[in-house]
Design a protein around this motif. Structure first.
Motif, PDB file in Angstrom:
ATOM      1  N   ALA A 150       0.828  -1.210   0.000  1.00  0.00           N
ATOM      2  CA  ALA A 150       0.000   0.000   0.000  1.00  0.00           C
ATOM      3  C   ALA A 150       0.863   1.260   0.000  1.00  0.00           C
ATOM      4  O   ALA A 150       0.339   2.375  -0.062  1.00  0.00           O
ATOM      5  CB  ALA A 150      -0.931   0.007   1.209  1.00  0.00           C
ATOM      6  N   GLY A 151       2.176   1.066   0.072  1.00  0.00           N
ATOM      7  CA  GLY A 151       3.090   2.200   0.055  1.00  0.00           C
ATOM      8  C   GLY A 151       3.504   2.698   1.421  1.00  0.00           C
ATOM      9  O   GLY A 151       4.225   3.690   1.528  1.00  0.00           O
ATOM     10  N   ASN A 152       3.054   2.034   2.465  1.00  0.00           N
ATOM     11  CA  ASN A 152       3.380   2.477   3.816  1.00  0.00           C
ATOM     12  C   ASN A 152       4.721   1.910   4.275  1.00  0.00           C
ATOM     13  O   ASN A 152       5.113   0.814   3.884  1.00  0.00           O
ATOM     14  CB  ASN A 152       2.283   2.041   4.791  1.00  0.00           C
ATOM     15  CG  ASN A 152       0.942   2.653   4.444  1.00  0.00           C
ATOM     16  OD1 ASN A 152       0.873   3.792   3.998  1.00  0.00           O
ATOM     17  ND2 ASN A 152      -0.126   1.901   4.643  1.00  0.00           N
ATOM     18  N   HIS A 153       5.406   2.666   5.133  1.00  0.00           N
ATOM     19  CA  HIS A 153       6.639   2.178   5.732  1.00  0.00           C
ATOM     20  C   HIS A 153       6.283   1.301   6.926  1.00  0.00           C
ATOM     21  O   HIS A 153       5.347   1.605   7.672  1.00  0.00           O
ATOM     22  CB  HIS A 153       7.510   3.345   6.197  1.00  0.00           C
ATOM     23  CG  HIS A 153       7.910   4.276   5.094  1.00  0.00           C
ATOM     24  ND1 HIS A 153       8.447   3.831   3.905  1.00  0.00           N
ATOM     25  CD2 HIS A 153       7.869   5.633   4.998  1.00  0.00           C
ATOM     26  CE1 HIS A 153       8.716   4.871   3.129  1.00  0.00           C
ATOM     27  NE2 HIS A 153       8.368   5.976   3.772  1.00  0.00           N
ATOM     28  N   VAL A 154       7.028   0.222   7.120  1.00  0.00           N
ATOM     29  CA  VAL A 154       6.791  -0.692   8.241  1.00  0.00           C
ATOM     30  C   VAL A 154       8.040  -0.762   9.111  1.00  0.00           C
ATOM     31  O   VAL A 154       9.141  -1.028   8.614  1.00  0.00           O
ATOM     32  CB  VAL A 154       6.414  -2.104   7.747  1.00  0.00           C
ATOM     33  CG1 VAL A 154       6.277  -3.058   8.940  1.00  0.00           C
ATOM     34  CG2 VAL A 154       5.124  -2.061   6.944  1.00  0.00           C
ATOM     35  N   ILE A 155       7.858  -0.520  10.409  1.00  0.00           N
ATOM     36  CA  ILE A 155       8.923  -0.688  11.395  1.00  0.00           C
ATOM     37  C   ILE A 155       8.547  -1.883  12.250  1.00  0.00           C
ATOM     38  O   ILE A 155       7.467  -1.913  12.847  1.00  0.00           O
ATOM     39  CB  ILE A 155       9.082   0.558  12.287  1.00  0.00           C
ATOM     40  CG1 ILE A 155       9.305   1.817  11.439  1.00  0.00           C
ATOM     41  CG2 ILE A 155      10.239   0.363  13.268  1.00  0.00           C
ATOM     42  CD1 ILE A 155       9.270   3.103  12.246  1.00  0.00           C
ATOM     43  N   CYS A 156       9.416  -2.877  12.322  1.00  0.00           N
ATOM     44  CA  CYS A 156       9.105  -4.112  13.046  1.00  0.00           C
ATOM     45  C   CYS A 156      10.095  -4.343  14.185  1.00  0.00           C
ATOM     46  O   CYS A 156      11.314  -4.305  13.977  1.00  0.00           O
ATOM     47  CB  CYS A 156       9.126  -5.302  12.094  1.00  0.00           C
ATOM     48  SG  CYS A 156       8.482  -6.829  12.816  1.00  0.00           S
ATOM     49  N   ASP A 157       9.560  -4.561  15.369  1.00  0.00           N
ATOM     50  CA  ASP A 157      10.360  -4.899  16.543  1.00  0.00           C
ATOM     51  C   ASP A 157      10.584  -6.408  16.533  1.00  0.00           C
ATOM     52  O   ASP A 157       9.713  -7.172  16.921  1.00  0.00           O
ATOM     53  CB  ASP A 157       9.596  -4.459  17.799  1.00  0.00           C
ATOM     54  CG  ASP A 157      10.390  -4.641  19.078  1.00  0.00           C
ATOM     55  OD1 ASP A 157      11.417  -5.346  19.040  1.00  0.00           O
ATOM     56  OD2 ASP A 157       9.978  -4.093  20.107  1.00  0.00           O
TER      57      ASP A 157
END
Length: 216
Positions: A93-100
């Motif tokens: 969708a074009g969103n940035h994802v930050i994953c812990d």
């Protein structure tokens, strides 16, 4: 939107300050994305809220007991669900994802009871599906992590003791070295002022995976 978002993973020992730096990065990216109103920043974690992820959280709290290989497989299963159901849809969708945490946590934390080659095999489906644009390891000595945890938490979970943390850190660096050709790994000194640590981290990200076109 026409352009996939960035996938940024944070790794580190419990008490290393990952959560603080994740929140700092979320705020910075959100400010940069806001003017165009298109891209968003999605923050998530592992274990996720999937069925295997819920079991994994129980294992961490010692309320669920399983065999070591079962545990390793459950973490890998949760990761696959997480990527397919949450992370990839956000990125597409074009969103940035930050994953812990992501699969390096599996390699480090479960390697005391499972063979590393087996852990790599368990995660092969997901590593072939999605690798992080950058994996950021917040490097803090195990003893310092223990001191921080003692201040913040009343109870200790399964993996939260200094001797286990020493072994875990060694396994992190072993797999970083093993996979350095395939993976973009950034090791950050997590000792010092959190704000200064973030600004140093941000300076590196601005010259590597983040550019002006990502903000719009």
């Amino acid at each position: 939107m026409g352009k996939k978002g960035k996938f940024i993973v944070f790794e580190g020992l419990d008490g290393s300050g990952k959560s603080t730096q994740i929140e700092n990065l979320r705020k910075r990216l959100q400010v940069l994305c806001a003017p165009a109103g298109k891209r968003k920043v999605f923050v998530t974690r592992e274990p996720s809220d999937s069925v295997p992820g819920s079991i994994c959280r129980g294992i961490g709290k010692r309320s669920v007991l399983v065999q070591p290989e079962t545990e390793a497989l459950l973490y890998a299963a949760d990761r696959y669900e997480h990527v397919k159901m949450e992370i990839l849809p956000q990125l597409m969708a074009g969103n940035h994802v930050i994953c812990d945490r992501y699969y390096f946590s599996n390699y480090a934390y479960q390697s005391t009871d499972s063979d590393l080659n087996d852990l790599l095999a368990y995660n092969r489906a997901v590593s072939g599906l999605l690798r992080a644009d950058v994996t950021i390891f917040i490097d803090v000595p195990p003893l310092e992590c223990e001191k921080r945890r003692a201040i913040e938490r009343a109870t200790e979970e399964k993996y939260e003791n200094v001797e286990f943390a020493k072994v875990t850190k060694e396994q992190y660096f072993k797999t970083f070295e093993l996979l350095k050709v395939q993976e973009n790994i950034l090791i950050v000194d997590g000792c010092g002022d959190p704000g200064e640590i973030f600004e140093d981290l941000w300076a590196v990200l601005r010259h590597t995976i983040i550019n002006e076109s990502d903000y719009i």
